[in-house]
Design a protein around this motif. Structure first.
Motif, PDB file in Angstrom:
ATOM      1  N   ASN A  16       0.827  -1.204   0.000  1.00  0.00           N
ATOM      2  CA  ASN A  16       0.000   0.000   0.000  1.00  0.00           C
ATOM      3  C   ASN A  16       0.864   1.258   0.000  1.00  0.00           C
ATOM      4  O   ASN A  16       0.436   2.304   0.448  1.00  0.00           O
ATOM      5  N   HIS A  17       2.087   1.142  -0.508  1.00  0.00           N
ATOM      6  CA  HIS A  17       2.953   2.312  -0.613  1.00  0.00           C
ATOM      7  C   HIS A  17       2.327   3.309  -1.584  1.00  0.00           C
ATOM      8  O   HIS A  17       1.935   2.963  -2.690  1.00  0.00           O
ATOM      9  N   LYS A  18       2.231   4.568  -1.141  1.00  0.00           N
ATOM     10  CA  LYS A  18       1.660   5.585  -2.021  1.00  0.00           C
ATOM     11  C   LYS A  18       2.792   6.192  -2.861  1.00  0.00           C
ATOM     12  O   LYS A  18       3.768   6.690  -2.291  1.00  0.00           O
ATOM     13  N   ALA A  19       2.625   6.125  -4.181  1.00  0.00           N
ATOM     14  CA  ALA A  19       3.697   6.582  -5.070  1.00  0.00           C
ATOM     15  C   ALA A  19       4.012   8.057  -4.834  1.00  0.00           C
ATOM     16  O   ALA A  19       3.102   8.882  -4.725  1.00  0.00           O
ATOM     17  N   ARG A  20       5.306   8.375  -4.739  1.00  0.00           N
ATOM     18  CA  ARG A  20       5.720   9.771  -4.506  1.00  0.00           C
ATOM     19  C   ARG A  20       6.195  10.395  -5.803  1.00  0.00           C
ATOM     20  O   ARG A  20       7.181   9.951  -6.396  1.00  0.00           O
ATOM     21  N   LYS A  21       5.486  11.443  -6.176  1.00  0.00           N
ATOM     22  CA  LYS A  21       5.782  12.135  -7.423  1.00  0.00           C
ATOM     23  C   LYS A  21       7.192  12.733  -7.408  1.00  0.00           C
ATOM     24  O   LYS A  21       7.899  12.705  -8.413  1.00  0.00           O
ATOM     25  N   ARG A  22       7.580  13.278  -6.251  1.00  0.00           N
ATOM     26  CA  ARG A  22       8.872  13.966  -6.212  1.00  0.00           C
ATOM     27  C   ARG A  22      10.036  13.003  -6.434  1.00  0.00           C
ATOM     28  O   ARG A  22      11.136  13.418  -6.789  1.00  0.00           O
ATOM     29  N   PHE A  23       9.807  11.709  -6.221  1.00  0.00           N
ATOM     30  CA  PHE A  23      10.844  10.712  -6.487  1.00  0.00           C
ATOM     31  C   PHE A  23      10.616  10.014  -7.833  1.00  0.00           C
ATOM     32  O   PHE A  23      11.225   8.983  -8.109  1.00  0.00           O
ATOM     33  N   GLY A  24       9.734  10.570  -8.639  1.00  0.00           N
ATOM     34  CA  GLY A  24       9.499  10.008  -9.980  1.00  0.00           C
ATOM     35  C   GLY A  24       9.025   8.569  -9.934  1.00  0.00           C
ATOM     36  O   GLY A  24       9.437   7.744 -10.741  1.00  0.00           O
ATOM     37  N   GLN A  25       8.140   8.270  -8.973  1.00  0.00           N
ATOM     38  CA  GLN A  25       7.751   6.861  -8.796  1.00  0.00           C
ATOM     39  C   GLN A  25       6.608   6.433  -9.711  1.00  0.00           C
ATOM     40  O   GLN A  25       5.464   6.856  -9.556  1.00  0.00           O
ATOM     41  N   ASN A  26       6.940   5.590 -10.677  1.00  0.00           N
ATOM     42  CA  ASN A  26       5.962   4.900 -11.515  1.00  0.00           C
ATOM     43  C   ASN A  26       6.388   3.439 -11.497  1.00  0.00           C
ATOM     44  O   ASN A  26       7.408   3.087 -12.091  1.00  0.00           O
ATOM     45  N   PHE A  27       5.626   2.638 -10.791  1.00  0.00           N
ATOM     46  CA  PHE A  27       6.063   1.252 -10.572  1.00  0.00           C
ATOM     47  C   PHE A  27       5.611   0.334 -11.712  1.00  0.00           C
ATOM     48  O   PHE A  27       4.456   0.414 -12.154  1.00  0.00           O
ATOM     49  N   LEU A  28       6.501  -0.522 -12.137  1.00  0.00           N
ATOM     50  CA  LEU A  28       6.181  -1.478 -13.203  1.00  0.00           C
ATOM     51  C   LEU A  28       5.228  -2.537 -12.665  1.00  0.00           C
ATOM     52  O   LEU A  28       5.482  -3.116 -11.608  1.00  0.00           O
ATOM     53  N   ILE A  29       4.153  -2.787 -13.421  1.00  0.00           N
ATOM     54  CA  ILE A  29       3.183  -3.795 -12.953  1.00  0.00           C
ATOM     55  C   ILE A  29       2.939  -4.865 -14.020  1.00  0.00           C
ATOM     56  O   ILE A  29       2.187  -5.799 -13.794  1.00  0.00           O
ATOM     57  N   ASP A  30       3.562  -4.722 -15.186  1.00  0.00           N
ATOM     58  CA  ASP A  30       3.303  -5.635 -16.302  1.00  0.00           C
ATOM     59  C   ASP A  30       4.398  -6.713 -16.345  1.00  0.00           C
ATOM     60  O   ASP A  30       5.547  -6.437 -16.717  1.00  0.00           O
ATOM     61  N   ASN A  31       4.012  -7.926 -15.940  1.00  0.00           N
ATOM     62  CA  ASN A  31       5.014  -8.997 -15.839  1.00  0.00           C
ATOM     63  C   ASN A  31       5.679  -9.337 -17.160  1.00  0.00           C
ATOM     64  O   ASN A  31       6.852  -9.708 -17.199  1.00  0.00           O
ATOM     65  N   ARG A  32       4.916  -9.208 -18.240  1.00  0.00           N
ATOM     66  CA  ARG A  32       5.494  -9.527 -19.555  1.00  0.00           C
ATOM     67  C   ARG A  32       6.620  -8.536 -19.890  1.00  0.00           C
ATOM     68  O   ARG A  32       7.674  -8.907 -20.372  1.00  0.00           O
ATOM     69  N   ILE A  76       8.332  -6.820 -17.650  1.00  0.00           N
ATOM     70  CA  ILE A  76       9.435  -7.076 -16.711  1.00  0.00           C
ATOM     71  C   ILE A  76      10.302  -8.233 -17.241  1.00  0.00           C
ATOM     72  O   ILE A  76      11.532  -8.142 -17.263  1.00  0.00           O
ATOM     73  N   GLU A  77       9.628  -9.291 -17.737  1.00  0.00           N
ATOM     74  CA  GLU A  77      10.379 -10.428 -18.308  1.00  0.00           C
ATOM     75  C   GLU A  77      11.220  -9.995 -19.501  1.00  0.00           C
ATOM     76  O   GLU A  77      12.355 -10.422 -19.666  1.00  0.00           O
ATOM     77  N   GLN A  78      10.623  -9.138 -20.337  1.00  0.00           N
ATOM     78  CA  GLN A  78      11.355  -8.656 -21.524  1.00  0.00           C
ATOM     79  C   GLN A  78      12.589  -7.845 -21.130  1.00  0.00           C
ATOM     80  O   GLN A  78      13.622  -7.923 -21.783  1.00  0.00           O
ATOM     81  N   ILE A  79      12.448  -7.053 -20.058  1.00  0.00           N
ATOM     82  CA  ILE A  79      13.592  -6.242 -19.606  1.00  0.00           C
ATOM     83  C   ILE A  79      14.692  -7.166 -19.082  1.00  0.00           C
ATOM     84  O   ILE A  79      15.869  -7.013 -19.432  1.00  0.00           O
ATOM     85  N   VAL A  80      14.295  -8.136 -18.268  1.00  0.00           N
ATOM     86  CA  VAL A  80      15.289  -9.067 -17.715  1.00  0.00           C
ATOM     87  C   VAL A  80      15.958  -9.842 -18.858  1.00  0.00           C
ATOM     88  O   VAL A  80      17.178 -10.047 -18.847  1.00  0.00           O
ATOM     89  N   ALA A  81      15.187 -10.210 -19.873  1.00  0.00           N
ATOM     90  CA  ALA A  81      15.767 -10.921 -21.026  1.00  0.00           C
ATOM     91  C   ALA A  81      16.746 -10.019 -21.772  1.00  0.00           C
ATOM     92  O   ALA A  81      17.773 -10.480 -22.286  1.00  0.00           O
ATOM     93  N   PRO A  88      13.069 -10.628  -9.902  1.00  0.00           N
ATOM     94  CA  PRO A  88      13.538 -11.565 -10.947  1.00  0.00           C
ATOM     95  C   PRO A  88      15.055 -11.513 -11.162  1.00  0.00           C
ATOM     96  O   PRO A  88      15.666 -12.536 -11.458  1.00  0.00           O
ATOM     97  N   LEU A  89      15.658 -10.327 -10.967  1.00  0.00           N
ATOM     98  CA  LEU A  89      17.123 -10.238 -11.142  1.00  0.00           C
ATOM     99  C   LEU A  89      17.843 -11.026 -10.051  1.00  0.00           C
ATOM    100  O   LEU A  89      18.847 -11.689 -10.305  1.00  0.00           O
ATOM    101  N   LEU A  90      17.284 -10.957  -8.823  1.00  0.00           N
ATOM    102  CA  LEU A  90      17.914 -11.662  -7.688  1.00  0.00           C
ATOM    103  C   LEU A  90      17.998 -13.172  -7.922  1.00  0.00           C
ATOM    104  O   LEU A  90      18.881 -13.840  -7.393  1.00  0.00           O
ATOM    105  N   GLU A  91      17.055 -13.675  -8.718  1.00  0.00           N
ATOM    106  CA  GLU A  91      17.071 -15.117  -9.001  1.00  0.00           C
ATOM    107  C   GLU A  91      18.192 -15.512  -9.941  1.00  0.00           C
ATOM    108  O   GLU A  91      18.508 -16.677 -10.092  1.00  0.00           O
ATOM    109  N   ARG A  92      18.771 -14.504 -10.607  1.00  0.00           N
ATOM    110  CA  ARG A  92      19.757 -14.804 -11.650  1.00  0.00           C
ATOM    111  C   ARG A  92      21.200 -14.546 -11.256  1.00  0.00           C
ATOM    112  O   ARG A  92      22.103 -15.014 -11.925  1.00  0.00           O
ATOM    113  N   VAL A  93      21.408 -13.711 -10.217  1.00  0.00           N
ATOM    114  CA  VAL A  93      22.793 -13.300  -9.924  1.00  0.00           C
ATOM    115  C   VAL A  93      23.218 -13.644  -8.493  1.00  0.00           C
ATOM    116  O   VAL A  93      22.391 -13.781  -7.595  1.00  0.00           O
TER     117      VAL A  93
END
Ligand code: SAM
Length: 252
Positions: free
Chosen positions: A3-19, A21-26, A49-54
């Motif tokens: 329930n973290h409220k996104a903070r505009k001043r920190f440019g927070q736009n959280f990724l929610i699309d798993n596909r 995210i997978e493409q980025i990791v690939a 997902p990165l933690l699972e790889r390194v």
């Protein structure tokens, strides 16, 4: 998620699309021994997902509430740094470093310039940025969007737009499209004096509508260079800016 409220001043736009995210990791294609640094891990969309790889993943995050969440993940191979990525000293990490991140868009240019200064420690960088910024980074001379950012990036990096990401892939959704960009430091950049090069590029683009003769008059006259100064800065290839810098150095 949380329930973290996104903070505009920190440019927070959280990724929610798993596909996505997978493409980025690939795209990053991490190897077990890579020294990965993630800027702005947020709630861990890419981090997990990165933690699972390194073997080990370093992250730098400014928001203390998110630091608490990241600590609560209890991941043995996650090394969390709290602070400002713009001030983060890359010398504290094992090198060479692969830098990744869905960057806070409000400070993306300063982050790119900070990493430019540290490029000797970097293998490559894979970032999410505003699509428009990536297009400017990759623009060729003669194009309207070619400018200081294009020249500075292309003088030191291979720049490649990998794919576009729509606003719906984030929460909250940004107003603009985003894009993944891949940056790899050139093994032999022809720029010898980086700070002088930066000064000349900045001055050349200081007034886009004026000719180079006008913009650069305090630095260099037509007699001192082979580059035609009756052009505007946007007509000059990256190589031409290097020639301008070298011609300037010969005179001073
Ligand atoms: N990686 C997460 C994701 O994809 O969901 C979050 C991405 S969000 C666009 C940017 C992240 O960078 C946020 O977590 C924000 O708190 C963090 N951030 C903003 N400014 C920062 C700074 N100066 N140094 C380090 N992190 C910063």
């Amino acid at each position: 998620m949380s329930n973290h409220k996104a903070r505009k001043r920190f440019g927070q736009n959280f990724l929610i699309d798993n596909r996505i995210i997978e493409q980025i990791v690939a795209t990053i294609a991490p190897k077990f021994d890579d020294n990965l640094l993630e800027i702005g891990p947020g709630q861990g969309a890419m981090t997990l997902p990165l933690l699972e790889r390194v073997k080990q993943l370093n992250v730098i995050e400014i928001d203390r509430d998110l630091i608490v969440m990241l600590n609560n993940l209890n991941k043995a191979n996650l090394v969390i740094h709290q602070g400002d990525a713009l001030k983060f000293d890359l010398n504290t990490l094992p090198t060479p470093i692969r830098v990744v991140g869905n960057l806070p868009y409000n400070i993306s240019s300063p982050i790119l310039f900070h990493l430019l200064e540290n490029r000797d420690k970097v293998v490559d960088m894979t970032f999410m940025l505003q699509k428009e910024v990536v297009q400017r980074m990759a623009a060729k001379h003669g194009s309207k969007i070619y400018g200081r950012l294009s020249v500075m990036m292309q003088a030191f990096f291979e720049v490649e737009l990998i794919f576009i990401v729509p606003p719906e892939s984030f929460d909250p959704a940004p107003k603009v499209d985003s894009a993944i960009v891949y940056l790899k430091p050139l093994t032999q950049s022809k720029v010898r004096n980086t700070s002088l090069f930066e000064k000349i590029v900045k001055t050349a683009f200081s007034q886009r509508r004026k000719t180079l003769r006008n913009c650069l008059k305090s630095l260099l006259s037509q007699e001192q260079t082979t580059i035609d100064l009756s052009q505007r800065a946007e007509m000059l290839a990256v190589e031409d800016f290097i020639t301008l810098t070298n011609d300037y150095e010969k005179q001073h």
